[in-house]
Design a protein around this motif. Structure first.
Motif, short mmCIF file in Angstrom:
data_model
loop_
_atom_site.label_atom_id
_atom_site.label_comp_id
_atom_site.label_asym_id
_atom_site.label_seq_id
_atom_site.Cartn_x
_atom_site.Cartn_y
_atom_site.Cartn_z
N PHE A 121 0.83 -1.20 0.00
CA PHE A 121 0.00 0.00 0.00
C PHE A 121 0.87 1.26 0.00
N SER A 122 2.02 1.19 0.64
CA SER A 122 2.87 2.37 0.81
C SER A 122 3.84 2.60 -0.34
N SER A 123 3.92 1.65 -1.27
CA SER A 123 4.90 1.76 -2.35
C SER A 123 4.22 2.08 -3.68
N ASP A 124 4.86 2.95 -4.47
CA ASP A 124 4.34 3.25 -5.80
C ASP A 124 5.10 2.49 -6.88
N ARG A 125 5.94 1.53 -6.45
CA ARG A 125 6.69 0.69 -7.38
C ARG A 125 6.51 -0.77 -6.98
N PRO A 126 6.68 -1.70 -7.92
CA PRO A 126 6.61 -3.12 -7.56
C PRO A 126 7.70 -3.48 -6.56
N ILE A 127 7.37 -4.40 -5.64
CA ILE A 127 8.33 -4.88 -4.64
C ILE A 127 8.52 -6.37 -4.84
N SER A 128 9.75 -6.82 -4.95
CA SER A 128 10.02 -8.24 -5.16
C SER A 128 9.68 -9.04 -3.90
N SER A 129 9.45 -10.34 -4.06
CA SER A 129 9.13 -11.19 -2.91
C SER A 129 10.30 -11.23 -1.94
N ALA A 130 11.53 -11.20 -2.46
CA ALA A 130 12.70 -11.21 -1.58
C ALA A 130 12.75 -9.95 -0.73
N ARG A 131 12.43 -8.81 -1.35
CA ARG A 131 12.44 -7.55 -0.61
C ARG A 131 11.30 -7.51 0.41
N LEU A 132 10.14 -8.04 0.04
CA LEU A 132 9.03 -8.11 0.99
C LEU A 132 9.40 -8.94 2.21
N ALA A 133 10.09 -10.06 1.97
CA ALA A 133 10.52 -10.91 3.08
C ALA A 133 11.52 -10.18 3.98
N GLU A 134 12.41 -9.43 3.34
CA GLU A 134 13.42 -8.68 4.09
C GLU A 134 12.78 -7.61 4.98
N LEU A 135 11.72 -6.98 4.47
CA LEU A 135 11.09 -5.88 5.20
C LEU A 135 10.04 -6.34 6.21
N SER A 136 9.49 -7.52 5.98
CA SER A 136 8.40 -8.00 6.83
C SER A 136 8.89 -9.12 7.75
N GLU A 137 7.94 -9.83 8.33
CA GLU A 137 8.28 -10.96 9.21
C GLU A 137 8.12 -12.29 8.48
N ALA A 138 8.02 -12.23 7.15
CA ALA A 138 7.92 -13.46 6.37
C ALA A 138 9.21 -14.27 6.50
N ALA A 139 9.07 -15.59 6.52
CA ALA A 139 10.23 -16.45 6.70
C ALA A 139 11.20 -16.34 5.53
N ASP A 140 10.66 -16.21 4.32
CA ASP A 140 11.49 -16.10 3.13
C ASP A 140 10.65 -15.54 1.99
N GLY A 141 11.26 -15.46 0.81
CA GLY A 141 10.56 -14.91 -0.34
C GLY A 141 9.33 -15.71 -0.73
N ARG A 142 9.40 -17.03 -0.54
CA ARG A 142 8.25 -17.86 -0.90
C ARG A 142 7.05 -17.56 -0.02
N GLU A 143 7.29 -17.35 1.28
CA GLU A 143 6.17 -17.02 2.16
C GLU A 143 5.62 -15.63 1.84
N ALA A 144 6.51 -14.70 1.52
CA ALA A 144 6.05 -13.36 1.13
C ALA A 144 5.21 -13.42 -0.13
N ARG A 145 5.62 -14.27 -1.08
CA ARG A 145 4.86 -14.44 -2.32
C ARG A 145 3.49 -15.03 -2.03
N ARG A 146 3.45 -16.03 -1.14
CA ARG A 146 2.16 -16.62 -0.77
C ARG A 146 1.26 -15.59 -0.10
#
Length: 211
Positions: free
Chosen positions: A17-42
């Motif tokens: 919601f806060s980004s005006d550009r696409p965010i990769s699953s790896a970056r989402l995992a890095e910024l969030s509490e997701a275990a890895d990119g696969r969990e962020a993608r899910r």
């Protein structure tokens, strides 16, 4: 598909919601509490399923190797009114033709593009580089080592493509590139490639007598 913890989904939702550009699953995992990119993608895909089931006015789209939260196309007229945006400058027919040639044949030299189009296109290439649609991707091994052009990550974003594989089939160009360098890799943030491209094009124009 295994359910993602609700907290992780909401963090991913807030980031998108806060980004005006696409965010990769790896970056989402890095910024969030997701275990890895696969969990962020899910998480992103489960959020999208929720939005679709609830008939929300927005959706999570996979664009340029990442995820982006966008309003659905049918609401574009009202969103445009809100932002009171001026109509974006459109690409000319010549620019679109040049962009299509590069997209399907990349990496490609200026001479190869001009051979296909039948006209000089130095100024068009400069314009597309300045608009971040194209980048200088290296040099050819041919005589004189001319510059090679390729599309950028911004090109994918602008046309709503996840990757070059999503390009439509074009009989005259053959199938979309399958093994091309990922858009955005090797781009020079300090603009040195752009400056080099301009210098090389200017030199070429002087030699060929182009005005």
């Amino acid at each position: 598909m295994r359910d993602v913890p609700e907290r992780v989904k909401r963090i991913v939702e807030a980031l998108l919601f806060s980004s005006d550009r696409p965010i990769s699953s790896a970056r989402l995992a890095e910024l969030s509490e997701a275990a890895d990119g696969r969990e962020a993608r899910r998480a992103a895909r489960q959020l999208q399923a929720e939005y679709q089931a609830e008939g929300r006015a927005f959706a999570i789209e996979e664009i340029a190797g990442g995820f982006q939260l966008l309003s659905r196309p049918e609401f574009a007229p009202w969103v445009s009114r809100l932002h009171n945006r001026q109509q974006q400058e459109t690409l000319s027919k010549a620019a679109l033709e040049t962009l299509a040639i590069v997209a399907y044949r990349q990496p490609i030299t200026r001479a190869e593009i001009e051979d296909i189009r039948g006209v000089q296109c130095g100024h068009i290439l400069r314009s597309l580089v300045e608009r971040r649609m194209l980048k200088v991707a290296g040099r050819s091994s041919e005589l004189g080592r001319p510059l090679l052009y390729a599309t950028t990550r911004y090109f994918l974003e602008a046309f709503g493509l996840r990757s070059l594989r999503d390009l439509p089939q074009r009989k005259e160009f053959g199938p979309p590139p399958q093994d091309a360098e990922r858009p955005g890799e090797g781009e020079d943030d300090d603009g040195r490639q752009h400056e080099e491209e301009q210098e090389q094009e200017h030199e070429h124009e002087q030699q060929s007598g182009e005005q």
